[in-house]
Design a protein around this motif. Structure first.
Motif, PDB file in Angstrom:
ATOM      1  N   GLU A   1      -2.137   6.132  11.324  1.00 41.34           N
ATOM      2  CA  GLU A   1      -2.614   4.885  10.718  1.00 41.34           C
ATOM      3  C   GLU A   1      -2.293   3.702  11.631  1.00 41.34           C
ATOM      4  O   GLU A   1      -3.120   2.803  11.823  1.00 41.34           O
TER       5      GLU A   1
ATOM      6  N   TYR B   1       0.855  -1.191   0.000  1.00 36.29           N
ATOM      7  CA  TYR B   1       0.000   0.000   0.000  1.00 36.29           C
ATOM      8  C   TYR B   1       0.891   1.240   0.000  1.00 36.29           C
ATOM      9  O   TYR B   1       1.822   1.338   0.814  1.00 36.29           O
TER      10      TYR B   1
ATOM     11  N   HIS C   1       0.544  11.301   9.686  1.00 38.35           N
ATOM     12  CA  HIS C   1      -0.308  10.385   8.917  1.00 38.35           C
ATOM     13  C   HIS C   1      -0.051   8.906   9.238  1.00 38.35           C
ATOM     14  O   HIS C   1      -0.956   8.183   9.645  1.00 38.35           O
TER      15      HIS C   1
ATOM     16  N   CYS D   1       0.663   5.580  -0.115  1.00 41.82           N
ATOM     17  CA  CYS D   1      -0.206   6.758  -0.068  1.00 41.82           C
ATOM     18  C   CYS D   1      -0.096   7.523  -1.383  1.00 41.82           C
ATOM     19  O   CYS D   1       0.995   7.900  -1.803  1.00 41.82           O
TER      20      CYS D   1
ATOM     21  N   CYS E   1      -6.646   5.563   4.478  1.00 38.44           N
ATOM     22  CA  CYS E   1      -5.602   4.569   4.179  1.00 38.44           C
ATOM     23  C   CYS E   1      -5.792   3.321   5.037  1.00 38.44           C
ATOM     24  O   CYS E   1      -5.564   2.201   4.571  1.00 38.44           O
TER      25      CYS E   1
END
Ligand SMILES: [Zn+2]
Length: 487
Positions: free
Chosen positions: A255, A28, A251, A30, A226
């Motif tokens: 998460e 993954y 961020h 961003c 996310c």
């Protein structure tokens, strides 16, 4: 072969890469916030993780690569809380917010295609996953790590810290430090602690982008998308989570907190962060006047640029530095990259013309292994490039008849270059795909046919030509001296 080592930001060391599911990798990264044109800050993570994606596939993994589109307008830092960025731009330009998001998504794709960045396996939009984000927020509330305040929902950082001692595990920030650095801001009184971050924000009347939720009509906090989309497409734990270093806090830290609050662990096994880009030694920023978009690089239309730079020059320049090093853009450095890239492409062409000999006077067997070793050492592309330049030297020496290679060795060099230059580093030969003269000739012919149709008052044909060229991205402009075109 050396096993693949990846530097894990969480452990501050290179670790042996071992995927959670044999032969499969979930990654993954961003993605962009689509309220403005792509710039160098977008190019670096896109190219870095494109090479990771390409390499993992090359060494045999089946990779599911998820890169999101942030299109709901996020709270980049709390100073923006009252103003959803996409909605703000939409109001100024009198456009639908989703029209703005689509426009910049299209432009982002075009720039990434030019940079030869492969499309991810899934590119989920935050706006298409509001339900998943609401479910996530509810789970965090149910777990006791979030509270509702005046229609907004905040993550309870202090409680999380008391229970887990994990807030700051990625970025190294500590709560005391956060307390002293967090400024007093609008809406602060809603929070129990200034370090708490929004999971859901009640929309102010001027907010255009808004959704129903159990708490208020509003929009999700930036960090929820996310976590929600990573879990949906890759599971509660996946292999690699990537992004720029600037996203580490708040961020990525948030998460980890969100995922840990719900499942007791963070989202991934390996955190990877690319370093930042500076321009002439300065941080890039709109207010500093050194904010150069990718289009401006490609066209040279920016006062800081001495010339235009092709997408492959930009790509090569980025790959010349290891992804964890800083990169400083300057005209001198870009011109050097342009020359280096051209030298490599020229060597590849020369290789195709080399006359084989019965024996080789140089040993070229080790290059392939050296390139793999460099890639396996945390994707060390600058070392790969240095080996490729060594190969270019051999090629030129053989071409100058000062050394010899057998056909088998010539084929070996070609195989290594095909693999590392084109497949893994994703460079392409811009000169060979340069059909400018051909396109110009064809366009002249088409516009001549159209002029004849117009002269014969055959408007149907002339309009058809114009419209169909339009769908191909060619704009026809009628002027006094006849028609011209623009790609
Ligand atoms: Zn993210």
């Amino acid at each position: 072969m050396q096993p693949l080592l990846i530097y894990n930001t969480l452990s501050h060391q290179k670790e042996l890469f071992k995927p959670l599911t044999p032969d499969h990798v979930g990654m993954y990264v961003c993605g962009p916030t689509v309220y403005g044109d792509g710039h160098l800050g977008h190019a670096r993570p896109a190219i870095t993780f494109d090479v990771v994606f390409r390499y993992l596939r090359h060494i045999g993994y089946k990779v599911r690569y998820v890169r999101n589109i942030t299109d709901v307008g996020h709270l980049e830092h709390d100073a923006d809380e009252g103003e959803d960025k996409i909605a703000k731009k939409a109001r100024l330009e009198q456009l639908e917010p989703m029209e703005v998001a689509q426009y910049y998504t299209n432009r982002y794709h075009a720039a990434m295609d030019a940079l030869n960045v492969l499309r991810p396996s899934i590119e989920p939009h935050a706006s298409g996953h509001i339900l998943e984000q609401i479910e996530l927020v509810q789970k965090i509330i149910d777990a006791g790590y979030a509270y509702v305040s005046n229609g907004s929902v905040y993550f309870d950082v202090r409680k999380y810290q008391e229970d887990t001692k994990k807030y700051g595990c990625l970025s190294g920030r500590v709560i005391d430090e956060m307390l002293s650095t967090t400024r007093e801001l609008d809406g602060q009184e809603e929070k129990h602690f200034s370090g708490d971050f929004a999971l859901w924000k009640k929309a102010a009347p001027e907010h255009i982008m808004r959704w129903n939720s159990p708490w208020s009509v509003g929009f999700p906090g930036w960090h929820t998308e996310c976590t929600a989309m990573g879990t949906k497409y890759l599971g509660e734990t996946f292999d690699i989570h990537g992004g720029g270093m600037d996203l580490m806090f708040p961020h990525h830290e948030s998460e980890i907190a969100q995922q840990t609050a719900v499942c007791g662990h963070g989202p991934c096994k390996y955190w990877m962060h690319n370093n930042m880009i500076t321009i002439n030694g300065q941080k890039m920023g709109k207010s500093l006047g050194n904010f150069i978009t990718l289009d401006e690089f490609f066209t040279g239309k920016h006062e800081l640029l001495d010339q235009a730079y092709t997408p492959m020059t930009i790509r090569f320049f980025i790959l010349q530095a290891h992804y964890r090093s800083t990169v400083d853009f300057s005209n001198e450095a870009l011109i050097a990259a342009e020359k280096g890239y051209a030298r490599l492409m020229q060597a590849y062409k020369t290789l195709g013309r080399l006359q084989p000999s019965k024996t080789s006077s140089v040993d070229v067997k080790e290059y392939r292994q050296k390139c793999y070793d460099a890639m396996n050492d945390d994707f060390n592309t600058p070392i790969v490039i240095s080996h490729l330049f060594d190969m270019a030297k051999v090629i030129n020496t053989v071409n100058d008849k000062k050394a010899t290679l057998t056909q088998a060795d010539i084929d070996e060099l070609k195989g290594v270059m095909d693999t590392f230059v084109f497949e893994i580093m994703g460079l392409r030969d811009e000169a060979s795909s340069d059909n400018t003269a051909l396109i110009d000739g064809l366009m002249k012919m088409i516009l001549d046919i159209r002029a004849t149709a117009k002269a014969n008052k055959d408007w149907a044909t002339s309009d058809k030509i114009r419209d169909e060229l339009g769908t191909l991205g060619v704009t026809v402009k009628d002027g006094k001296d006849g028609a011209t075109y623009e790609l």
